[in-house]
Write an enzyme that holds these catalytic residues in place. Structure first.
Site, PDB file in Angstrom:
ATOM      1  N   SER A 144       1.088  -1.317  -0.258  1.00  0.00           N
ATOM      2  CA  SER A 144       0.102   0.012   0.267  1.00  0.00           C
ATOM      3  C   SER A 144       1.111   1.357  -0.123  1.00  0.00           C
ATOM      4  O   SER A 144       1.813   1.152  -1.214  1.00  0.00           O
ATOM      5  CB  SER A 144      -0.937  -0.214   1.083  1.00  0.00           C
ATOM      6  OG  SER A 144      -1.749   1.263   1.134  1.00  0.00           O
ATOM      7  N   GLU A 240     -10.042  -3.996  -5.366  1.00  0.00           N
ATOM      8  CA  GLU A 240      -9.885  -3.010  -4.160  1.00  0.00           C
ATOM      9  C   GLU A 240     -10.056  -1.704  -5.157  1.00  0.00           C
ATOM     10  O   GLU A 240      -9.148  -1.584  -6.734  1.00  0.00           O
ATOM     11  CB  GLU A 240      -8.262  -2.899  -3.875  1.00  0.00           C
ATOM     12  CG  GLU A 240      -7.605  -3.261  -5.216  1.00  0.00           C
ATOM     13  CD  GLU A 240      -6.112  -3.373  -4.216  1.00  0.00           C
ATOM     14  OE1 GLU A 240      -5.805  -2.506  -3.930  1.00  0.00           O
ATOM     15  OE2 GLU A 240      -5.514  -4.127  -4.601  1.00  0.00           O
ATOM     16  N   HIS A 270      -7.677  -5.007  -1.574  1.00  0.00           N
ATOM     17  CA  HIS A 270      -6.319  -4.803  -1.138  1.00  0.00           C
ATOM     18  C   HIS A 270      -5.554  -5.476  -0.311  1.00  0.00           C
ATOM     19  O   HIS A 270      -5.815  -6.351   1.400  1.00  0.00           O
ATOM     20  CB  HIS A 270      -6.605  -3.304  -0.084  1.00  0.00           C
ATOM     21  CG  HIS A 270      -5.969  -2.446   0.125  1.00  0.00           C
ATOM     22  ND1 HIS A 270      -5.137  -1.917  -1.165  1.00  0.00           N
ATOM     23  CD2 HIS A 270      -4.839  -2.043   0.672  1.00  0.00           C
ATOM     24  CE1 HIS A 270      -3.907  -1.145  -0.506  1.00  0.00           C
ATOM     25  NE2 HIS A 270      -4.243  -0.823   0.745  1.00  0.00           N
TER      26      HIS A 270
END
Length: 307
Positions: A144, A240, A270
């Site tokens: 991320s 996601e 995610h």
């Protein structure tokens, strides 16, 4: 079984009391509880220390001879998450690849906005190179926002003339801080816990008071010239909102002649690899990542001998 597992993970994320866009003081401990809900395997031994003046968490698999070191950068929108909270995921990747782990405790926004986190990861990488004596057995990974920092680290390595790592693994990287990916709209109904609004909140924290344009390649690597970066593996789930951040990065890397593998898994959210213990797709993705890393470690080792 796969569909049932995916639904369990989606329900867990939908029902969690964690809100990426919420108040940081309330959400930091909630994310930590979510990430550390399951204890580490008994053979994962951790310790704390520092590299380049930056706090880090070391992890090794007891009884295993490591092929190298994984420098891991945690997620959390630049404002949440921790090195310790990411050790479960990082050690799972390290197990598949045959590596030790160094997870970086970079400074968080809003208390420490850009470029504090980038400065920390670059400092830690420099110190790791000094410790290892070579970059041929170093791999960078990030999830991320940590994927964003991993890319900015690789760009700094290139621009500063440092030895580049053998490869990099990016899990659902956040690469476009303008939040312009079409998937923020098309995947909004299927992403169980992340929204465009939450991402914008965390970006505002990260860039607060800096005057930096979110489209600046220094914070949005999807707009950067990626020429000269090491081989990249980019993994994402089709469920996601950050999907386009991953796919557009891969296209940009390919256009800049960077060896890149894009691995999109249907129906998963995610950073789905974090749920490998209960999600077959997560375990299989980590296996593919491990194979990718081992292949490039071997190639880097050959190159270093030839040089």
């Amino acid at each position: 079984m796969g569909e049932e597992q995916r639904e369990v993970v989606h329900r867990l994320l939908r029902d969690a009391d964690f809100d990426l866009g919420g108040d940081v003081l309330a959400q930091r401990p909630r994310l930590e509880r979510l990430l550390t809900a399951h204890p580490l395997p008994e053979d994962v031994r951790t310790s704390t220390g520092e590299l380049g003046g930056v706090p880090v968490v070391f992890a090794e698999l007891v009884g295993t001879r490591a092929l190298g070191t994984l420098l891991h950068l945690h997620g959390g929108g630049f404002a949440l998450g921790s090195a310790g909270g990411s050790i479960g995921l990082a050690s799972s990747l390290a197990r598949s690849a045959g590596l030790d782990v160094v997870a970086v405790e970079y400074r968080l926004a809003p208390e420490n906005p850009y470029p504090a986190a980038v400065e920390d990861v670059v400092a830690a990488y420099r110190a790791l190179l000094d410790r290892e004596g070579s970059a041929a057995n170093v791999v960078v990974s990030g999830e991320s926002a940590g994927g964003n920092l991993a890319l900015e680290l690789l760009l700094a390595v290139r621009d500063e003339g440092l030895a580049r790592p053998a490869a990099a693994v990016l899990f659902s990287p956040m690469t476009d801080l303008t939040v312009s990916g079409e998937s923020f709209r098309t995947k909004a109904a299927v992403d169980p816990n992340i929204t465009a609004a939450a991402i914008r909140t965390r970006i505002a924290d990260y860039l607060d008071g800096t005057g930096v344009d979110p489209a600046d390649p220094g914070v949005s690597p999807v707009f950067a010239d990626l020429t000269g970066l090491p081989p990249l593996l980019v993994q994402a789930g089709s469920s996601e909102v950050l999907l386009d951040d991953a796919t557009r990065l891969a296209v940009r890397a390919a256009a800049d002649d960077v060896p890149v593998v894009l691995d999109v898994v249907p129906g998963v959210p995610h950073v789905f690899q974090a749920f490998a213990a209960v999600l077959e797709e997560g375990a299989e993705a980590l296996h593919r990542a491990g194979r990718f890393v081992r292949g490039h470690l071997a190639a880097a080792a050959v190159d270093s001998v030839e040089v």
